[in-house]
Design a protein around this motif. Structure first.
Motif, PDB file in Angstrom:
ATOM      1  N   UNK A   1       0.836  -1.196   0.000  1.00  0.00           N
ATOM      2  CA  UNK A   1       0.000   0.000   0.000  1.00  0.00           C
ATOM      3  C   UNK A   1       0.873   1.248   0.000  1.00  0.00           C
ATOM      4  N   UNK A   2       1.043   1.796  -1.188  1.00  0.00           N
ATOM      5  CA  UNK A   2       1.740   3.073  -1.288  1.00  0.00           C
ATOM      6  C   UNK A   2       0.817   4.177  -0.795  1.00  0.00           C
ATOM      7  N   UNK A   3       1.328   5.400  -0.731  1.00  0.00           N
ATOM      8  CA  UNK A   3       0.509   6.510  -0.239  1.00  0.00           C
ATOM      9  C   UNK A   3      -0.716   6.728  -1.121  1.00  0.00           C
ATOM     10  N   UNK A   4      -0.600   6.443  -2.408  1.00  0.00           N
ATOM     11  CA  UNK A   4      -1.734   6.601  -3.321  1.00  0.00           C
ATOM     12  C   UNK A   4      -2.866   5.631  -2.939  1.00  0.00           C
ATOM     13  N   UNK A   5      -2.510   4.376  -2.644  1.00  0.00           N
ATOM     14  CA  UNK A   5      -3.511   3.376  -2.253  1.00  0.00           C
ATOM     15  C   UNK A   5      -4.113   3.692  -0.876  1.00  0.00           C
ATOM     16  N   UNK A   6      -3.279   4.176   0.032  1.00  0.00           N
ATOM     17  CA  UNK A   6      -3.784   4.547   1.357  1.00  0.00           C
ATOM     18  C   UNK A   6      -4.726   5.745   1.234  1.00  0.00           C
ATOM     19  N   UNK A   7      -4.338   6.732   0.425  1.00  0.00           N
ATOM     20  CA  UNK A   7      -5.193   7.908   0.218  1.00  0.00           C
ATOM     21  C   UNK A   7      -6.537   7.500  -0.383  1.00  0.00           C
ATOM     22  N   UNK A   8      -6.517   6.558  -1.305  1.00  0.00           N
ATOM     23  CA  UNK A   8      -7.754   6.068  -1.919  1.00  0.00           C
ATOM     24  C   UNK A   8      -8.634   5.376  -0.871  1.00  0.00           C
ATOM     25  N   UNK A   9      -8.012   4.573   0.002  1.00  0.00           N
ATOM     26  CA  UNK A   9      -8.761   3.893   1.066  1.00  0.00           C
ATOM     27  C   UNK A   9      -9.358   4.914   2.038  1.00  0.00           C
TER      28      UNK A   9
ATOM     29  N   UNK B   1      -5.461   8.475   8.329  1.00  0.00           N
ATOM     30  CA  UNK B   1      -6.186   9.657   7.879  1.00  0.00           C
ATOM     31  C   UNK B   1      -5.194  10.728   7.454  1.00  0.00           C
ATOM     32  N   UNK B   2      -5.721  11.731   6.774  1.00  0.00           N
ATOM     33  CA  UNK B   2      -4.901  12.854   6.330  1.00  0.00           C
ATOM     34  C   UNK B   2      -5.239  14.074   7.182  1.00  0.00           C
ATOM     35  N   UNK B   3      -4.210  14.849   7.477  1.00  0.00           N
ATOM     36  CA  UNK B   3      -4.383  16.139   8.141  1.00  0.00           C
ATOM     37  C   UNK B   3      -3.546  17.096   7.315  1.00  0.00           C
ATOM     38  N   UNK B   4      -4.218  17.900   6.526  1.00  0.00           N
ATOM     39  CA  UNK B   4      -3.504  18.713   5.543  1.00  0.00           C
ATOM     40  C   UNK B   4      -2.877  17.774   4.529  1.00  0.00           C
ATOM     41  N   UNK B   5      -1.586  17.942   4.289  1.00  0.00           N
ATOM     42  CA  UNK B   5      -0.871  17.056   3.360  1.00  0.00           C
ATOM     43  C   UNK B   5      -0.187  15.898   4.073  1.00  0.00           C
ATOM     44  N   UNK B   6      -0.384  15.783   5.391  1.00  0.00           N
ATOM     45  CA  UNK B   6       0.304  14.757   6.170  1.00  0.00           C
ATOM     46  C   UNK B   6      -0.574  13.532   6.392  1.00  0.00           C
ATOM     47  N   UNK B   7       0.051  12.368   6.274  1.00  0.00           N
ATOM     48  CA  UNK B   7      -0.614  11.103   6.531  1.00  0.00           C
ATOM     49  C   UNK B   7      -0.307  10.681   7.972  1.00  0.00           C
ATOM     50  N   UNK B   8      -1.346  10.293   8.695  1.00  0.00           N
ATOM     51  CA  UNK B   8      -1.211   9.846  10.075  1.00  0.00           C
ATOM     52  C   UNK B   8      -1.781   8.444  10.219  1.00  0.00           C
ATOM     53  N   UNK B   9      -1.245   7.730  11.206  1.00  0.00           N
ATOM     54  CA  UNK B   9      -1.853   6.472  11.637  1.00  0.00           C
ATOM     55  C   UNK B   9      -2.053   6.575  13.144  1.00  0.00           C
TER      56      UNK B   9
END
Length: 150
Positions: A80-88, A109-117
């Motif tokens: 799962x690249x960032x593209x696949x995670x963003x899609x999910x 989830x995303x907060x602005x342009x940042x990906x968080x877990x």
């Protein structure tokens, strides 16, 4: 990209604690298989945020089961690249639930342009480097160790 997750992590000066933990847990051979795996890889600084003595305690042979659980909680089966995670995340109306190899759940989830877990205890970790593609998956570097529900 031609090397596997373990071979690349060994060459990262920011992941020496993670590599030592993977070795102590006996997960080296698993993470060298074809996978694919998505690994949320905590940096040395992320491990340093844990209470003093935690890492030293976890790498003791008698704590191998607990250490293995923590490490496999940072791994999701599949690539799962960032593209696949963003899609999910988009498909989940702003949140994706990822099932870890350990069996627990991570929220993404995303907060602005940042990906968080976040883990099931509410601890949050930011992805600081995304999409480090390997021959057997992808690594996303994170700034905090997430922990399975105890």
């Amino acid at each position: 990209p031609s090397k596997n997750i373990v071979d690349n992590a060994v060459n990262s000066k920011d992941h020496t604690t993670l590599v030592a933990a993977v070795q102590a847990a006996g997960l080296v051979e698993t993470l060298k298989t074809s996978g694919p795996f998505t690994v949320f890889a905590p940096t040395n600084a992320a491990f340093d945020k844990l209470p003093a003595g935690t890492v030293e305690t976890l790498v003791k042979p008698e704590n191998k089961v607990m250490l293995t659980g923590i490490l496999t909680y940072h791994v999701v089966a599949g690539k799962m690249g960032s593209k696949e995670i963003a899609e999910a995340i988009k498909n989940g109306n702003g949140k994706a639930v990822l099932t870890t190899v350990q069996g627990g759940k991570l929220n993404a989830w995303m907060k602005g342009n940042n990906l968080y877990i976040s883990d099931e205890n509410g601890n949050q970790s930011m992805v600081t480097i995304k999409d480090v593609f390997q021959s057997n998956g992808v690594i996303h570097v994170v700034d905090t160790v997430v922990l399975p529900k105890s």
